[in-house]
Design a protein around this motif. Structure first.
Motif, PDB file in Angstrom:
ATOM      1  N   ASP A 134      51.393  34.229  34.893  1.00 46.34           N
ATOM      2  CA  ASP A 134      50.150  34.905  34.534  1.00 46.34           C
ATOM      3  C   ASP A 134      49.830  35.960  35.590  1.00 46.34           C
ATOM      4  O   ASP A 134      49.870  35.681  36.788  1.00 46.34           O
ATOM      5  N   ARG A 135      49.484  37.165  35.156  1.00 48.84           N
ATOM      6  CA  ARG A 135      49.151  38.242  36.095  1.00 48.84           C
ATOM      7  C   ARG A 135      47.774  38.073  36.732  1.00 48.84           C
ATOM      8  O   ARG A 135      47.500  38.661  37.774  1.00 48.84           O
ATOM      9  N   SER A 136      46.890  37.353  36.098  1.00 49.15           N
ATOM     10  CA  SER A 136      45.492  37.363  36.496  1.00 49.15           C
ATOM     11  C   SER A 136      45.244  36.696  37.849  1.00 49.15           C
ATOM     12  O   SER A 136      45.958  35.794  38.263  1.00 49.15           O
ATOM     13  N   ILE A 137      44.208  37.186  38.509  1.00 41.14           N
ATOM     14  CA  ILE A 137      43.715  36.618  39.761  1.00 41.14           C
ATOM     15  C   ILE A 137      42.284  36.182  39.501  1.00 41.14           C
ATOM     16  O   ILE A 137      41.488  36.940  38.942  1.00 41.14           O
ATOM     17  N   SER A 138      41.924  34.984  39.880  1.00 44.52           N
ATOM     18  CA  SER A 138      40.590  34.462  39.588  1.00 44.52           C
ATOM     19  C   SER A 138      39.636  34.625  40.770  1.00 44.52           C
ATOM     20  O   SER A 138      40.062  34.730  41.925  1.00 44.52           O
ATOM     21  N   GLN A 178      46.334  32.424  45.842  1.00 43.43           N
ATOM     22  CA  GLN A 178      46.154  33.259  44.661  1.00 43.43           C
ATOM     23  C   GLN A 178      47.271  33.068  43.629  1.00 43.43           C
ATOM     24  O   GLN A 178      47.297  33.736  42.606  1.00 43.43           O
ATOM     25  N   GLY A 179      48.179  32.129  43.907  1.00 42.54           N
ATOM     26  CA  GLY A 179      49.229  31.816  42.949  1.00 42.54           C
ATOM     27  C   GLY A 179      50.203  32.942  42.707  1.00 42.54           C
ATOM     28  O   GLY A 179      50.726  33.103  41.595  1.00 42.54           O
ATOM     29  N   MET A 180      50.471  33.734  43.730  1.00 41.81           N
ATOM     30  CA  MET A 180      51.389  34.855  43.564  1.00 41.81           C
ATOM     31  C   MET A 180      52.815  34.357  43.344  1.00 41.81           C
ATOM     32  O   MET A 180      53.218  33.339  43.891  1.00 41.81           O
ATOM     33  N   THR A 181      53.565  35.078  42.552  1.00 40.02           N
ATOM     34  CA  THR A 181      54.876  34.626  42.101  1.00 40.02           C
ATOM     35  C   THR A 181      55.958  34.748  43.167  1.00 40.02           C
ATOM     36  O   THR A 181      55.853  35.558  44.087  1.00 40.02           O
ATOM     37  N   SER A 182      56.994  33.969  43.017  1.00 41.49           N
ATOM     38  CA  SER A 182      58.162  34.041  43.892  1.00 41.49           C
ATOM     39  C   SER A 182      59.414  34.108  43.025  1.00 41.49           C
ATOM     40  O   SER A 182      59.704  33.178  42.273  1.00 41.49           O
ATOM     41  N   ASN A 183      60.130  35.205  43.115  1.00 38.19           N
ATOM     42  CA  ASN A 183      61.399  35.367  42.411  1.00 38.19           C
ATOM     43  C   ASN A 183      62.081  36.623  42.941  1.00 38.19           C
ATOM     44  O   ASN A 183      61.494  37.386  43.709  1.00 38.19           O
ATOM     45  N   GLY A 235      31.725  44.517  48.155  1.00 40.24           N
ATOM     46  CA  GLY A 235      31.311  44.132  49.495  1.00 40.24           C
ATOM     47  C   GLY A 235      30.829  42.706  49.626  1.00 40.24           C
ATOM     48  O   GLY A 235      30.598  42.228  50.746  1.00 40.24           O
ATOM     49  N   GLU A 236      30.695  42.014  48.499  1.00 34.89           N
ATOM     50  CA  GLU A 236      30.285  40.615  48.530  1.00 34.89           C
ATOM     51  C   GLU A 236      31.441  39.684  48.192  1.00 34.89           C
ATOM     52  O   GLU A 236      31.249  38.480  48.002  1.00 34.89           O
ATOM     53  N   GLY A 237      32.635  40.258  48.097  1.00 28.43           N
ATOM     54  CA  GLY A 237      33.805  39.452  47.801  1.00 28.43           C
ATOM     55  C   GLY A 237      33.991  39.137  46.336  1.00 28.43           C
ATOM     56  O   GLY A 237      34.776  38.253  45.982  1.00 28.43           O
ATOM     57  N   LYS A 238      33.283  39.860  45.472  1.00 31.79           N
ATOM     58  CA  LYS A 238      33.436  39.649  44.036  1.00 31.79           C
ATOM     59  C   LYS A 238      34.642  40.429  43.527  1.00 31.79           C
ATOM     60  O   LYS A 238      34.816  41.601  43.862  1.00 31.79           O
ATOM     61  N   LEU A 239      35.443  39.767  42.727  1.00 33.02           N
ATOM     62  CA  LEU A 239      36.642  40.388  42.188  1.00 33.02           C
ATOM     63  C   LEU A 239      36.274  41.378  41.089  1.00 33.02           C
ATOM     64  O   LEU A 239      35.702  41.013  40.071  1.00 33.02           O
ATOM     65  N   VAL A 240      36.614  42.642  41.309  1.00 30.52           N
ATOM     66  CA  VAL A 240      36.368  43.697  40.328  1.00 30.52           C
ATOM     67  C   VAL A 240      37.560  43.831  39.388  1.00 30.52           C
ATOM     68  O   VAL A 240      37.409  44.016  38.182  1.00 30.52           O
ATOM     69  N   TRP A 241      38.733  43.708  39.963  1.00 30.12           N
ATOM     70  CA  TRP A 241      39.985  43.873  39.209  1.00 30.12           C
ATOM     71  C   TRP A 241      41.112  43.303  40.051  1.00 30.12           C
ATOM     72  O   TRP A 241      41.057  43.323  41.277  1.00 30.12           O
ATOM     73  N   GLY A 242      42.125  42.760  39.391  1.00 29.85           N
ATOM     74  CA  GLY A 242      43.272  42.258  40.140  1.00 29.85           C
ATOM     75  C   GLY A 242      44.444  41.946  39.234  1.00 29.85           C
ATOM     76  O   GLY A 242      44.280  41.691  38.045  1.00 29.85           O
ATOM     77  N   ARG A 243      45.631  41.992  39.826  1.00 31.83           N
ATOM     78  CA  ARG A 243      46.849  41.654  39.080  1.00 31.83           C
ATOM     79  C   ARG A 243      47.915  41.182  40.064  1.00 31.83           C
ATOM     80  O   ARG A 243      47.945  41.623  41.219  1.00 31.83           O
ATOM     81  N   LYS A 244      48.774  40.299  39.601  1.00 35.04           N
ATOM     82  CA  LYS A 244      49.876  39.811  40.423  1.00 35.04           C
ATOM     83  C   LYS A 244      51.184  40.421  39.954  1.00 35.04           C
ATOM     84  O   LYS A 244      51.380  40.681  38.768  1.00 35.04           O
ATOM     85  N   MET A 245      52.083  40.657  40.888  1.00 31.13           N
ATOM     86  CA  MET A 245      53.421  41.124  40.558  1.00 31.13           C
ATOM     87  C   MET A 245      54.191  40.008  39.856  1.00 31.13           C
ATOM     88  O   MET A 245      54.108  38.847  40.260  1.00 31.13           O
ATOM     89  N   LEU A 246      54.957  40.378  38.844  1.00 30.24           N
ATOM     90  CA  LEU A 246      55.797  39.389  38.169  1.00 30.24           C
ATOM     91  C   LEU A 246      57.251  39.484  38.613  1.00 30.24           C
ATOM     92  O   LEU A 246      58.051  38.607  38.310  1.00 30.24           O
ATOM     93  N   ASN A 247      57.598  40.559  39.319  1.00 35.38           N
ATOM     94  CA  ASN A 247      58.948  40.713  39.859  1.00 35.38           C
ATOM     95  C   ASN A 247      58.891  41.618  41.075  1.00 35.38           C
ATOM     96  O   ASN A 247      57.805  42.051  41.483  1.00 35.38           O
ATOM     97  N   THR A 248      60.021  41.924  41.652  1.00 34.95           N
ATOM     98  CA  THR A 248      60.065  42.636  42.933  1.00 34.95           C
ATOM     99  C   THR A 248      59.697  44.112  42.839  1.00 34.95           C
ATOM    100  O   THR A 248      59.503  44.757  43.864  1.00 34.95           O
TER     101      THR A 248
END
Length: 203
Positions: free
Chosen positions: A5-9, A117-122, A172-185
């Motif tokens: 999953d790309r999402s960051i919570s 953040q559950g970032m992928t490893s591959n 500035g309060e640490g609220k996530l506005v947008w985010g995505r995780k890499m699925l590959n290198t």
């Protein structure tokens, strides 16, 4: 095996708040120090792969060219970009020199931020050539190899080769506005996507 999953919570961001990051001198400070008490500024945080990754080095060069600090600071809602790697903090000055990086760079050698953040490893490369990579595969590979060679005894301290990163924008309060995780290198967000998220519409 980590989720694809790309999402960051927001929950993941909250878990990261007090985790340490290191500067080039090895001094520690909490992750939340990057954004705390700056309500009128957004924070684009880019998690790269190991410090010798040629693909990530290409990405940082592209960020420096198309999203330099002067451009980000002049937006209607200013933004600041920070790069975080997971190798030895002592490699930060070399990384900055090799990439001409104009942004602050920190290290998370324990990879606790990545894990939280559950970032992928591959080691997959995906089936698409990113726009941000403008040199051929052989050239990128040679650059990575040369960087390791020049690092000497620190060649094994660049970080875990299979650990991928991602990108996120926090207020500035640490609220996530947008985010995505890499699925590959080679799966960093394209510069065009970052511009859209930041409100930098093409004219």
């Amino acid at each position: 095996m980590k989720s694809q999953d790309r999402s960051i919570s927001q929950e993941a961001i909250d878990r990261c708040a007090d985790l340490p990051i290191l500067d080039a001198e090895g001094s520690s400070k909490p992750f939340k120090s990057l954004y705390a008490d700056s309500k009128n500024e957004r924070h684009l945080i880019v998690f790269i792969r190991h410090f010798f990754c040629g693909h990530c080095q290409e990405y940082v060069r592209a960020l420096a060219e198309f999203l330099p600090p002067s451009t980000l600071s002049s937006l209607a809602l200013p933004a600041k970009l920070t790069v975080i790697g997971h190798g030895d903090a002592s490699l930060i000055p070399t990384y900055i020199a090799q990439t001409s990086c104009p942004f602050a760079v920190y290290a998370d050698p324990t990879r606790k931020l990545y894990d939280a953040q559950g970032m992928t490893s591959n080691l997959g490369m995906g089936d698409k050539d990113p726009d941000y990579i403008r040199r051929g595969f052989l050239k990128v590979l040679t650059t990575s190899f040369w960087g390791e060679l020049m690092a000497g005894r620190k060649a094994l301290s660049g970080g875990n080769w299979s650990q991928n990163g991602g990108e996120e924008i926090l207020d500035g309060e640490g609220k996530l506005v947008w985010g995505r995780k890499m699925l590959n290198t080679r799966d960093h967000a394209e510069i065009k996507e970052l511009k859209e998220v930041l409100g930098m519409h093409e004219t």
